[in-house]
Design an enzyme around this catalytic site. Structure first.
Site, mmCIF file in Angstrom:
data_model
loop_
_atom_site.group_PDB
_atom_site.id
_atom_site.type_symbol
_atom_site.label_atom_id
_atom_site.label_comp_id
_atom_site.label_asym_id
_atom_site.label_seq_id
_atom_site.Cartn_x
_atom_site.Cartn_y
_atom_site.Cartn_z
ATOM 1 N N GLU A 102 -0.703 -1.504 2.640
ATOM 2 C CA GLU A 102 0.241 -0.607 3.302
ATOM 3 C C GLU A 102 0.882 0.331 2.290
ATOM 4 O O GLU A 102 1.487 -0.150 1.324
ATOM 5 C CB GLU A 102 1.313 -1.426 4.032
ATOM 6 C CG GLU A 102 0.740 -2.244 5.175
ATOM 7 C CD GLU A 102 1.802 -3.005 5.973
ATOM 8 O OE1 GLU A 102 2.988 -2.981 5.567
ATOM 9 O OE2 GLU A 102 1.450 -3.614 7.000
ATOM 10 N N HIS A 148 4.040 0.035 10.346
ATOM 11 C CA HIS A 148 4.820 -1.214 10.248
ATOM 12 C C HIS A 148 6.233 -1.017 10.802
ATOM 13 O O HIS A 148 7.234 -1.129 10.101
ATOM 14 C CB HIS A 148 4.887 -1.693 8.793
ATOM 15 C CG HIS A 148 5.127 -3.172 8.682
ATOM 16 N ND1 HIS A 148 4.618 -3.936 7.669
ATOM 17 C CD2 HIS A 148 5.844 -4.043 9.471
ATOM 18 C CE1 HIS A 148 4.992 -5.199 7.824
ATOM 19 N NE2 HIS A 148 5.742 -5.284 8.912
ATOM 20 N N ARG A 159 1.034 -9.702 10.720
ATOM 21 C CA ARG A 159 0.750 -9.478 9.307
ATOM 22 C C ARG A 159 -0.663 -8.937 9.158
ATOM 23 O O ARG A 159 -1.605 -9.431 9.799
ATOM 24 C CB ARG A 159 0.889 -10.779 8.492
ATOM 25 C CG ARG A 159 2.320 -11.244 8.294
ATOM 26 C CD ARG A 159 3.075 -10.315 7.350
ATOM 27 N NE ARG A 159 4.445 -10.759 7.100
ATOM 28 C CZ ARG A 159 5.505 -10.333 7.779
ATOM 29 N NH1 ARG A 159 5.349 -9.495 8.787
ATOM 30 N NH2 ARG A 159 6.716 -10.757 7.458
#
Length: 527
Positions: free
Chosen positions: A265, A283, A236
């Protein structure tokens, strides 16, 4: 646990088609609507019992509060950062994820970044694409014999360890939950973080993002590491302090970083992404065909198993329900709720509640104390203004209402007994009950021990009056004038002083004040 009815599910993101197919095969109506804005989701969600998301849908308190029918939020993946778990718990909504769905994919990406960091693979690739042939610039280092520190030894941390051990790396780690002897069995020596930092050539983090892990790697911890340590984060964004990482890269204290996740993000600040010693991905930890298929299938199967009353897996806010999937638990839950309802009715004029003491007795219900406590609170709080209690939110609602809840267990009673004492406006009320022959029964009410246990079902009328041989005919006559028939009558064994009696009636009494001439306190409710 009594099966939870899920008839309609909204899938708000792209998930594997098996998710929809499994739900539909089990009689659940599925609607797929992707890329909804917040207002659109708020308008849509009110019609559904379940919601399935990945990571893009932000299930905020506003969305949850608009969901009048919602019973479950299923996250097809690990982590629930995009779901307001507290708001969901307050409304009694189960939040569920698929903890093992993307384990292998996330572990493999972590290993790929570790290997790429050691041999500068992405940088060398870009150099080649630019027409260069620069062998000296991309001198690397072997992983063999190096020390890998793994912070977080759950499913993913374990898989990373086993794979990197194949390269001859020494694996050390830290986890506040996994016992050291367990991690030792898969080759990871646990130690405190203060001891871990100075030993590592490489560090990878695999923890959830929470206050205790935010900024875990910061200026202070980087200073304790070997000069040139390389770090990887596929967990994370925010576990590694991004500003501190940039400073460590600039000074050479950190020799390189592999980042799959960021605080924001996509990241607007490109300083880390553009740094020559940083390898970054958008990601991609769970972005494999296999992981997406597994997560989509897993969340559907978990929902179906819950609906069918088989088991509950992956629930992050409803651990109390985990041991409620057997017939015995159903009756104990009914018992707890009924005892709570009895006490709520009898103390109606003395509210608010300030303290609740719940005591379970007997080995047979020792493992049931968690959900028994919640069940009693459901009965106590039901019909309270603004309350919609269930086993998931009852404890938090009680706390929010200023009620102190204590729970204890005592060995002894062979059949299993639940005793509850409440305090309301300085007055104390007590009740105890058990399950006999599969039926929840009341044994005692505020020191009035009933000669025969009271079956907790149907319309029940309780009243407190002085012991007298005339009490039954007097009550029967009064009820008859009101058109109410007596179906059962339970008197206490003691025959002196003020006592509680219970009458099973054909229908609720329209006006309880009709009994005021005979009784000091009156209560009724229907189960």
């Amino acid at each position: 646990m009594a099966p939870i009815s899920i008839k309609t599910v909204l899938i708000s993101e792209s998930v594997d088609p098996r998710c929809r197919a499994i739900l539909q095969e089990n009689g659940i109506q599925v609607t797929e609507k992707q890329n909804m804005k917040k207002d659109e989701l708020i308008a849509e969600i009110k019609d559904y019992d379940g919601l399935v998301v990945r990571s893009a849908t932000k299930v905020t308190a506003d969305v949850i509060n608009a969901a009048s029918n919602l019973k479950i939020i299923g996250r097809a993946g690990t982590g629930v950062d995009n779901v307001d778990v507290n708001a969901a718990t307050k409304k009694g909504i189960i939040v569920m994820n698929t903890p093992s769905g993307n384990t292998i994919s996330a572990a493999e990406l972590t290993c790929a970044l570790l290997m790429s960091l050691s041999r500068n693979v992405p940088q060398a690739t870009m150099s080649m694409k630019a027409g260069n042939w620069d062998r000296k610039k991309f001198m690397g280092a072997e992983l063999y014999g190096k020390v890998l520190g793994i912070v977080g030894l759950g499913r993913i941390g374990k898989e990373v360890a086993s794979r990197m051990q194949s390269f001859g790396m020494k694996t050390i780690g830290y986890d506040p939950i996994t016992p050291p002897e367990v991690s030792a069995s898969w080759g990871v020596e646990q130690m405190p973080l203060e001891k871990l930092w100075p030993q590592c050539d490489y560090i990878t983090v695999h923890t959830p993002l929470m206050p205790s892990t935010a900024g875990l790697l910061n200026d202070e911890t980087f200073a304790k590491c070997k000069k040139g340590v390389k770090v990887v984060n596929c967990a994370r964004g925010g576990i590694i302090d991004e500003d501190a990482l940039l400073r460590a890269l600039e000074s050479g204290q950190c020799g390189g970083a592999g980042l799959d996740v960021f605080v924001e993000e996509p990241p607007k600040n490109r300083s880390l992404v553009d740094h020559p010693n940083v390898i970054s991905c958008p990601h991609l930890g769970a972005s494999t065909k296999e992981a997406q298929a597994r997560c989509g299938e897993d969340i559907a199967l978990q929902i179906v198993d819950m609906v069918k009353g088989k088991n509950l897996f992956g629930a992050v806010n409803a651990q109390v329900l985990a041991s409620t999937f057997c017939q015995e638990s159903h009756q104990l839950i009914k018992l707890g709720e009924a005892i709570g309802a009895v006490l709520q009715s009898c103390s109606a004029s003395k509210k608010p509640f300030s303290h609740v003491q719940i005591t379970t007795q007997g080995d047979c219900i020792k493992s049931s104390t968690g959900y028994m406590t919640s069940a009693v609170l459901v009965g106590l709080l039901n019909n309270e203004s603004g309350c919609c209690p269930n086993l998931i939110n009852a404890v938090s609602l009680a706390k929010e209402s200023g009620i102190t809840v204590n729970q204890t267990h005592c060995d002894g009673a062979a059949g299993g007994v639940c005793k509850v004492e409440i305090t309301a406006s300085g007055c104390s009320y007590k009740a105890s009950g058990s399950v006999q022959g599969g039926v929840p029964v009341l044994l005692e009410l505020s020191n009035s021990m009933f000669r025969q246990p009271v079956a907790l079902s149907g319309n029940l009328l309780f009243f407190k009056a002085s012991a007298s041989p005339q009490i039954l005919p007097s009550v029967a006559g009064l009820l008859a004038t009101e058109g109410v028939e007596i179906e059962s009558f339970s008197a206490p064994a003691d025959r002196t002083g003020d006592l509680w009696y219970c009458v099973g009636v054909s229908s609720p009494l329209r006006d309880l004040s009709a009994l005021k001439s005979l009784a000091k306190e009156v209560a009724q409710f229907t189960i």
